[in-house]
Scaffold this active site. Structure first.
Site, PDB file in Angstrom:
ATOM      1  CD  GLU A 110     -12.158  13.617  -6.842  1.00 18.04           C
ATOM      2  OE1 GLU A 110     -12.146  13.048  -5.751  1.00 18.04           O
ATOM      3  OE2 GLU A 110     -13.036  13.437  -7.710  1.00 18.04           O
ATOM      4  CG  ASP A 114     -14.742  12.320  -3.502  1.00 16.69           C
ATOM      5  OD1 ASP A 114     -14.169  13.086  -4.310  1.00 16.69           O
ATOM      6  OD2 ASP A 114     -14.466  11.114  -3.415  1.00 16.69           O
ATOM      7  CD  GLU A 139     -11.654  12.751  -0.076  1.00 17.44           C
ATOM      8  OE1 GLU A 139     -12.196  12.017  -0.935  1.00 17.44           O
ATOM      9  OE2 GLU A 139     -10.484  13.122  -0.155  1.00 17.44           O
TER      10      GLU A 139
END
Length: 144
Positions: free
Chosen positions: A106, A49, A19
Site C-alpha cells: 500500500e 489489510d 478486505e
C-alpha cells in the site's frame, strides 16, 4: 446482503476481493473467519489489510482463509531509506510466500519505491504512483 448483491449483479465473484483489517479481525476472529469462508465459497478472494500493524498477525494467517496480505503504508513510505522498514517488508513477503499468499504493498507513490518492491518480490502495488482513487463510472471507462 453481499451474497444477494453478487448473485443479482451477475458479476464474476473471482473479480471481487474483500478486505478486512487486522484490528477488525481481532475484535471477533470467529465471525471474521466465517465471513471470509463464505466469501471464498462464492468464489471471491479475501485480503488481510494493514498487515504487520496488529499484534496477532500469525494467528490471523492460521485461522483466516487469506488470499492476499496488504503491507501497511507505514512500512512503505520510507522503504528506500529505512533499513528497518526494508527488513519488515522482506519478512512479510517471506511469511506470505510460505503460506502461499500474495502480497500487496500500500502507498506506492513513486517509481523508485515500486522498483524496490519488485526487487523484493511483492506481487502487487497500490498507491498514487499506480493510480489515484476515482469514482466508479470513471474507473469503469478506464477499464473498458
Amino acid at each position: 446482503m453481499i451474497e444477494r448483491a453478487i448473485s443479482a449483479s451477475g458479476a464474476p465473484p473471482a473479480n471481487l476481493i474483500f478486505e478486512i483489517t487486522e484490528t477488525t479481525a481481532a475484535e471477533n476472529l470467529p465471525a471474521a473467519r466465517e465471513f471470509a469462508q463464505r466469501l471464498r465459497k462464492l468464489g471471491c478472494a479475501f485480503a488481510l489489510d494493514d498487515f504487520g500493524v496488529g499484534h496477532g498477525t500469525f494467528t490471523y494467517l492460521r485461522h483466516l482463509p487469506v488470499d492476499y496480505l496488504k503491507i501497511d503504508i507505514q512500512f512503505i513510505r520510507a522503504l528506500l531509506t529505512d533499513e528497518e522498514d526494508q527488513q519488515v517488508v522482506r519478512a512479510i513477503i517471506g511469511v506470505a510466500k510460505q503460506f502461499r499468499i500474495e502480497t500487496i504493498a500500500e502507498g506506492v507513490e513513486d517509481e523508485a519505491t515500486l522498483k524496490k518492491l519488485l526487487e523484493m518480490g511483492v506481487d502487487y502495488a497500490q498507491g498514487y504512483w499506480i493510480g489515484r482513487p476515482m469514482p466508479i463510472p470513471q474507473a469503469t471507462q478506464l477499464v473498458t
